[in-house]
Motif scaffolding. Structure first.
Motif, PDB file in Angstrom:
ATOM      1  N   TRP A  58       0.855  -1.200   0.000  1.00 14.37           N
ATOM      2  CA  TRP A  58       0.000   0.000   0.000  1.00 14.37           C
ATOM      3  C   TRP A  58       0.882   1.237   0.000  1.00 14.37           C
ATOM      4  CZ3 TRP A  58      -5.372   0.244  -0.140  1.00 14.37           C
ATOM      5  CH2 TRP A  58      -6.017  -0.999  -0.096  1.00 14.37           C
TER       6      TRP A  58
ATOM      7  N   ALA B 287      -3.470   3.551  -1.681  1.00 12.59           N
ATOM      8  CA  ALA B 287      -3.658   2.812  -2.928  1.00 12.59           C
ATOM      9  C   ALA B 287      -2.921   1.487  -2.916  1.00 12.59           C
ATOM     10  CB  ALA B 287      -3.180   3.659  -4.111  1.00 12.59           C
ATOM     11  N   ARG B 288      -3.462   0.507  -3.662  1.00 13.12           N
ATOM     12  CA  ARG B 288      -2.800  -0.797  -3.797  1.00 13.12           C
ATOM     13  C   ARG B 288      -3.317  -1.417  -5.067  1.00 13.12           C
ATOM     14  NH1 ARG B 288      -0.494  -5.664  -3.624  1.00 13.12           N
ATOM     15  NH2 ARG B 288      -0.429  -6.964  -1.746  1.00 13.12           N
ATOM     16  N   SER B 289      -2.445  -2.114  -5.791  1.00 18.15           N
ATOM     17  CA  SER B 289      -2.866  -2.924  -6.927  1.00 18.15           C
ATOM     18  C   SER B 289      -2.517  -4.376  -6.652  1.00 18.15           C
ATOM     19  CB  SER B 289      -2.171  -2.461  -8.209  1.00 18.15           C
ATOM     20  OG  SER B 289      -2.696  -1.219  -8.632  1.00 18.15           O
ATOM     21  N   TYR B 290      -3.422  -5.277  -7.046  1.00 18.55           N
ATOM     22  CA  TYR B 290      -3.211  -6.711  -6.897  1.00 18.55           C
ATOM     23  C   TYR B 290      -3.213  -7.344  -8.284  1.00 18.55           C
ATOM     24  CZ  TYR B 290      -4.654  -6.065  -2.003  1.00 18.55           C
ATOM     25  OH  TYR B 290      -4.744  -5.645  -0.689  1.00 18.55           O
ATOM     26  N   ARG B 291      -2.411  -8.381  -8.416  1.00 19.43           N
ATOM     27  CA  ARG B 291      -2.411  -9.168  -9.646  1.00 19.43           C
ATOM     28  C   ARG B 291      -3.039 -10.514  -9.347  1.00 19.43           C
ATOM     29  NH1 ARG B 291      -0.536  -8.379 -14.284  1.00 19.43           N
ATOM     30  NH2 ARG B 291       0.671  -6.542 -13.623  1.00 19.43           N
TER      31      ARG B 291
ATOM     32  N   THR C  69     -10.694  -0.417  -9.605  1.00 15.56           N
ATOM     33  CA  THR C  69     -10.501  -0.572 -11.053  1.00 15.56           C
ATOM     34  C   THR C  69     -10.199  -2.032 -11.358  1.00 15.56           C
ATOM     35  OG1 THR C  69      -9.602   1.667 -11.212  1.00 15.56           O
ATOM     36  CG2 THR C  69      -9.161   0.168 -13.060  1.00 15.56           C
TER      37      THR C  69
ATOM     38  N   THR D 127      -5.987  -7.667 -12.949  1.00 13.54           N
ATOM     39  CA  THR D 127      -5.582  -6.811 -11.831  1.00 13.54           C
ATOM     40  C   THR D 127      -6.815  -6.186 -11.171  1.00 13.54           C
ATOM     41  OG1 THR D 127      -5.344  -4.893 -13.294  1.00 13.54           O
ATOM     42  CG2 THR D 127      -3.340  -6.207 -12.843  1.00 13.54           C
TER      43      THR D 127
ATOM     44  N   SER E  51      -7.280  -2.778  -8.697  1.00  8.32           N
ATOM     45  CA  SER E  51      -6.600  -1.631  -8.091  1.00  8.32           C
ATOM     46  C   SER E  51      -7.600  -0.838  -7.264  1.00  8.32           C
ATOM     47  CB  SER E  51      -6.003  -0.730  -9.178  1.00  8.32           C
ATOM     48  OG  SER E  51      -5.052  -1.465  -9.944  1.00  8.32           O
TER      49      SER E  51
ATOM     50  N   THR F 198      -8.145   2.700  -4.691  1.00 12.35           N
ATOM     51  CA  THR F 198      -7.730   3.908  -3.991  1.00 12.35           C
ATOM     52  C   THR F 198      -8.824   4.196  -2.971  1.00 12.35           C
ATOM     53  OG1 THR F 198      -8.798   5.444  -5.535  1.00 12.35           O
ATOM     54  CG2 THR F 198      -6.492   4.852  -5.990  1.00 12.35           C
TER      55      THR F 198
END
Ligand SMILES: C[C@H](O)[C@H](O)[C@H]1CNC2=NC(N)=NC(=O)C2=N1
Length: 101
Positions: free
Chosen positions: A21, A29-33, A61, A66, A68, A70
């Motif tokens: 994060w 914010a964080r993005s996961y795959r 998103t 992915t 994502s 926020t």
């Protein structure tokens, strides 16, 4: 739970406990795959369920594989509060079950 804007240091201290994060402007914010588009979509549904339970919502998103997020708190003008971190911790807890990294 108090809904007061957190200080920069309070945010940084909390982010240090949440690998992956970061602070993106006035949001965390964080993005996961994920392993597939379907897996990413399933995680989005699970996050939505959690957000409704907390009555606290991210901007989500969905990409090809992915997810994502926020998060900030609308009721205090978009500042970062403890409620944002509560949601982030809940997402971190559910992510492994989806094979998210
Ligand atoms: C009426 C409802 O409880 C409020 O609008 C909730 C909904 N989800 C929310 N989500 C976020 N991120 N911030 C809020 O202030 C907020 N308020």
């Amino acid at each position: 739970m108090p809904v007061e804007p957190l200080s920069q240091k309070e945010i940084e201290d909390r982010l240090a406990e949440l690998p992956g994060w970061s602070l993106d402007g006035d949001r965390i914010a964080r993005s996961y795959r994920l392993g597939s588009h379907f897996a990413a979509t399933a995680m989005v549904v699970h996050i939505a369920q959690t957000q409704e339970e907390l009555d606290h919502h991210s901007d989500l998103t969905l990409g090809y594989n992915t997810v994502s997020l926020t998060i900030h708190t609308h009721s205090v003008g978009g500042a970062v509060t403890e409620k944002d971190f509560e949601l982030a911790r809940r997402v971190e807890a559910l992510a492994p079950g989806h094979g998210a990294s």
